[in-house]
Design a protein around this motif. Structure first.
Motif, PDB file in Angstrom:
ATOM      1  N   ASN A  70      -5.011  19.499 -27.971  1.00  0.00           N
ATOM      2  CA  ASN A  70      -5.073  20.895 -27.517  1.00  0.00           C
ATOM      3  C   ASN A  70      -6.382  21.178 -26.792  1.00  0.00           C
ATOM      4  OD1 ASN A  70      -4.516  23.599 -27.084  1.00  0.00           O
ATOM      5  ND2 ASN A  70      -5.129  24.245 -29.147  1.00  0.00           N
TER       6      ASN A  70
ATOM      7  N   ARG B 228     -12.795  34.390 -30.176  1.00  0.00           N
ATOM      8  CA  ARG B 228     -11.831  34.920 -31.136  1.00  0.00           C
ATOM      9  C   ARG B 228     -12.390  36.040 -32.016  1.00  0.00           C
ATOM     10  NH1 ARG B 228      -8.941  31.068 -35.523  1.00  0.00           N
ATOM     11  NH2 ARG B 228     -11.039  31.120 -36.397  1.00  0.00           N
TER      12      ARG B 228
ATOM     13  N   LEU C 224      -8.992  20.500 -37.443  1.00  0.00           N
ATOM     14  CA  LEU C 224     -10.303  21.071 -37.764  1.00  0.00           C
ATOM     15  C   LEU C 224     -10.286  22.578 -37.439  1.00  0.00           C
ATOM     16  CD1 LEU C 224     -12.427  18.104 -36.459  1.00  0.00           C
ATOM     17  CD2 LEU C 224     -12.572  19.049 -38.774  1.00  0.00           C
ATOM     18  N   PRO C 225     -11.289  23.331 -37.912  1.00  0.00           N
ATOM     19  CA  PRO C 225     -11.320  24.764 -37.639  1.00  0.00           C
ATOM     20  C   PRO C 225     -11.198  25.062 -36.143  1.00  0.00           C
ATOM     21  CG  PRO C 225     -13.004  24.198 -39.239  1.00  0.00           C
ATOM     22  CD  PRO C 225     -12.394  22.908 -38.792  1.00  0.00           C
ATOM     23  N   ALA C 226     -10.371  26.063 -35.822  1.00  0.00           N
ATOM     24  CA  ALA C 226     -10.167  26.527 -34.442  1.00  0.00           C
ATOM     25  C   ALA C 226      -9.528  25.475 -33.528  1.00  0.00           C
ATOM     26  CB  ALA C 226     -11.471  27.032 -33.834  1.00  0.00           C
ATOM     27  N   SER C 227      -8.822  24.535 -34.113  1.00  0.00           N
ATOM     28  CA  SER C 227      -8.170  23.511 -33.277  1.00  0.00           C
ATOM     29  C   SER C 227      -6.885  24.037 -32.639  1.00  0.00           C
ATOM     30  CB  SER C 227      -7.872  22.256 -34.105  1.00  0.00           C
ATOM     31  OG  SER C 227      -7.165  22.600 -35.273  1.00  0.00           O
ATOM     32  N   GLY C 228      -6.302  25.113 -33.241  1.00  0.00           N
ATOM     33  CA  GLY C 228      -5.082  25.681 -32.665  1.00  0.00           C
ATOM     34  C   GLY C 228      -3.920  25.765 -33.648  1.00  0.00           C
ATOM     35  N   LYS C 229      -4.234  25.692 -34.941  1.00  0.00           N
ATOM     36  CA  LYS C 229      -3.164  25.740 -35.951  1.00  0.00           C
ATOM     37  C   LYS C 229      -2.459  27.104 -35.923  1.00  0.00           C
ATOM     38  CE  LYS C 229      -6.183  24.815 -39.151  1.00  0.00           C
ATOM     39  NZ  LYS C 229      -7.419  24.639 -38.366  1.00  0.00           N
ATOM     40  N   GLY C 230      -3.256  28.167 -35.756  1.00  0.00           N
ATOM     41  CA  GLY C 230      -2.676  29.510 -35.703  1.00  0.00           C
ATOM     42  C   GLY C 230      -1.783  29.663 -34.473  1.00  0.00           C
ATOM     43  N   GLU C 231      -2.227  29.123 -33.344  1.00  0.00           N
ATOM     44  CA  GLU C 231      -1.402  29.179 -32.119  1.00  0.00           C
ATOM     45  C   GLU C 231      -0.096  28.423 -32.336  1.00  0.00           C
ATOM     46  OE1 GLU C 231      -1.501  30.943 -29.469  1.00  0.00           O
ATOM     47  OE2 GLU C 231      -3.509  31.756 -29.754  1.00  0.00           O
TER      48      GLU C 231
ATOM     49  N   ARG D 207     -18.722  24.666 -41.245  1.00  0.00           N
ATOM     50  CA  ARG D 207     -17.314  24.866 -41.593  1.00  0.00           C
ATOM     51  C   ARG D 207     -16.541  23.550 -41.536  1.00  0.00           C
ATOM     52  NH1 ARG D 207     -14.081  29.900 -39.071  1.00  0.00           N
ATOM     53  NH2 ARG D 207     -12.076  29.347 -39.924  1.00  0.00           N
TER      54      ARG D 207
ATOM     55  N   ARG E 298     -12.850  36.570 -35.403  1.00  0.00           N
ATOM     56  CA  ARG E 298     -12.133  37.050 -36.584  1.00  0.00           C
ATOM     57  C   ARG E 298     -13.186  37.385 -37.648  1.00  0.00           C
ATOM     58  NH1 ARG E 298      -7.877  32.626 -38.439  1.00  0.00           N
ATOM     59  NH2 ARG E 298      -9.623  31.952 -39.705  1.00  0.00           N
TER      60      ARG E 298
ATOM     61  N   ARG F  44     -13.757  28.584 -28.027  1.00  0.00           N
ATOM     62  CA  ARG F  44     -12.616  29.453 -28.387  1.00  0.00           C
ATOM     63  C   ARG F  44     -12.968  30.351 -29.571  1.00  0.00           C
ATOM     64  NH1 ARG F  44      -8.093  24.704 -27.582  1.00  0.00           N
ATOM     65  NH2 ARG F  44      -8.272  24.606 -25.313  1.00  0.00           N
TER      66      ARG F  44
ATOM     67  N   GLY G 159      -6.312  21.298 -23.495  1.00  0.00           N
ATOM     68  CA  GLY G 159      -5.888  21.895 -22.222  1.00  0.00           C
ATOM     69  C   GLY G 159      -5.561  23.379 -22.356  1.00  0.00           C
ATOM     70  N   SER G 160      -4.779  23.872 -21.420  1.00  0.00           N
ATOM     71  CA  SER G 160      -4.458  25.309 -21.400  1.00  0.00           C
ATOM     72  C   SER G 160      -3.464  25.661 -22.507  1.00  0.00           C
ATOM     73  CB  SER G 160      -3.859  25.685 -20.048  1.00  0.00           C
ATOM     74  OG  SER G 160      -2.561  25.127 -19.950  1.00  0.00           O
ATOM     75  N   LEU G 161      -3.391  26.949 -22.781  1.00  0.00           N
ATOM     76  CA  LEU G 161      -2.445  27.431 -23.779  1.00  0.00           C
ATOM     77  C   LEU G 161      -1.002  27.169 -23.326  1.00  0.00           C
ATOM     78  CD1 LEU G 161      -2.750  28.672 -26.514  1.00  0.00           C
ATOM     79  CD2 LEU G 161      -2.865  30.937 -25.477  1.00  0.00           C
TER      80      LEU G 161
END
Ligand SMILES: Nc1ncnc2c1ncn2[C@@H]1O[C@H](COP(=O)(O)OP(=O)(O)OP(=O)(O)O)[C@@H](O)[C@H]1O
Length: 182
Positions: A160, A123, A9-16, A138, A125, A119, A162-164
């Motif tokens: 995702n 962010r 889903l949006p902002a789940s961490g795909k970019g990370e 969204r 953006r 998050r 938890g921590s980065l």
């Protein structure tokens, strides 16, 4: 060539996920770049509204798998053992990649609504929403493209919340194990 796709889903961490993969030397084909380029070509600013409208237009005119089809050649051009596709939004797209790449693996990133919202607020953006209602809108738009069905097709699930650092360790382990596959 082994190919992995990531859904969430949006902002789940795909970019990370993509950043971590890139850091490990994995080429990343970004499906959103096809949409961003089309918006740019039309002379429009890359806002959430314009990107969404362009994605809808491409899918309405050429089918739900239109953007995936445009990405297949970009994946084939990569001279690597493992390639990552970033930006899968629907099950029709998953089918395209499974058909073209027999060892295709789909990874679902699972992150709670609250974590995603907090998050996103950090962010900021150009296409980001800053409210729960904005994120819900969204989510609904992306679920309308078949994201829910794509999430169900996942071969592997990664949490995702938890921590980065934790996420980075999980993604790194996963990529290393995929690189060892024949
Ligand atoms: N485990 C984490 N801990 C803290 N921040 C995180 C974590 N995972 C991701 N983030 C941050 O959350 C924001 C959203 O993550 P990211 O951009 O990777 O999501 P996305 O799934 O690519 O989003 P979109 O669907 O909007 O493109 C980013 O600012 C990212 O740095």
């Amino acid at each position: 060539m082994n190919v992995i796709g990531v859904v969430g889903l949006p902002a789940s961490g795909k970019g990370e996920f993509s950043k971590i993969a890139e850091g490990l030397g994995i080429p990343v084909v970004v499906m959103g770049d096809v949409i961003r380029n089309a918006v740019k070509k039309a002379g429009l600013p890359p806002t959430d509204e314009n990107l969404g409208a362009m994605a809808n237009r491409l899918r309405a005119e050429r089918g739900m798998d239109a953007i995936a089809i445009l990405c297949v050649d970009a994946v084939k051009e990569q001279k690597a053992r493992l390639v990552l596709i970033d930006g899968i939004r629907g099950d029709a797209e998953v089918r395209v990649f499974r058909e073209h790449f027999p060892g295709f693996r789909l990874i679902a990133i699972e992150t709670s609504f609250e974590k995603r919202l907090s998050r996103l607020c950090e962010r900021k953006r150009s296409d980001d929403v800053g409210s729960a209602e904005g994120l819900l809108t969204r989510d609904k738009r992306e679920l309308g493209w078949g994201l829910g069905n794509a999430l169900q097709l996942a071969d592997i699930r990664l949490n995702n919340d938890g921590s980065l650092e934790e996420f980075t360790a999980r993604v790194t382990d996963l990529i290393h194990s995929m690189e060892r596959e024949p």
